[in-house]
Design an enzyme around this catalytic site. Sequence first.
Site, mmCIF file in Angstrom:
data_model
loop_
_atom_site.group_PDB
_atom_site.id
_atom_site.type_symbol
_atom_site.label_atom_id
_atom_site.label_comp_id
_atom_site.label_asym_id
_atom_site.label_seq_id
_atom_site.Cartn_x
_atom_site.Cartn_y
_atom_site.Cartn_z
ATOM 1 N N HIS A 163 0.834 -1.200 0.000
ATOM 2 C CA HIS A 163 0.000 0.000 0.000
ATOM 3 C C HIS A 163 0.873 1.255 0.000
ATOM 4 C CE1 HIS A 163 -3.157 -2.627 2.167
ATOM 5 N NE2 HIS A 163 -3.675 -2.323 0.993
ATOM 6 N N CYS A 248 -1.961 0.648 9.852
ATOM 7 C CA CYS A 248 -3.064 -0.182 9.363
ATOM 8 C C CYS A 248 -3.813 -0.913 10.471
ATOM 9 C CB CYS A 248 -2.576 -1.166 8.304
ATOM 10 S SG CYS A 248 -1.253 -2.256 8.814
#
Length: 258
Positions: A163, A248
């Site tokens: 990501h 995250c």
Amino acid sequence: MTSRKALVRRPSPRLADGLVTHIDRTPVDAALALRQWEVYVVALRAHGWETVELPPLDDCPDGVFVEDTMVVHRNVAVIARPGAESRRPETATAEEAVTGLGCSLNRIREPGTLEGGDVLKIGDTVYVGRGGRTDGDGVRQLRAALEPLGARVVAVPVSKVLHLKSAVTALPDGTVIGYPPLVDDPDAFDRFLPVPEESGAHVVLLGGGKLLMAASAPRSAELFADLGYEPVPVDISEFEKMEGCVTCLSVRLRELYA
């Protein structure tokens, strides 16, 4: 006054079965992961964050990485449509939680894909990593949802990591930090500061100049301390084995009104 809430979800006992894309799979200690997650949650609470625990999803090995379920800007939650099909069941309970907190809702709809870990917000500038899990249609849909709120959505390439926020995050003054070998285009950001360790690229802004970060990046912590910030290290080794980082493991809601 604005509130500081953080959505979290305890790790599944099947964490080791989660997806890995850019690193080799290594053994994961699920019991240790749970203890590390508990310490992470305590660190958030100790620095003034109210944690909201989502229902456990034992059949979703990646469910602990709750940030990927949404993007929140002001009081609007854009519910993600994960690029990994196995992760799509994670969004329903996350949506219920933010609805209960009073957020307005929008959604990334088929065929677009977007995961929250690909979105880095710096004020009203929203960087979106277009790569493996977030596609062009997902970027377009996010732009359509957030630009009416005053946001500027900027797409940047992501190919070397899972990501965008696996590569970069930002300090409180808006400086983007990243580990250069994993950043596709440092010039995409107005200000970029290289850090000496991969895990040093990930910080959660706790407030008051305090930075929640991985204990595996001591040299980066020294750099941030030299810049006048206060590192708050936590050991997240078991999540790092699954391409996870401090960002995250929670969704931070900073602009809801209490």
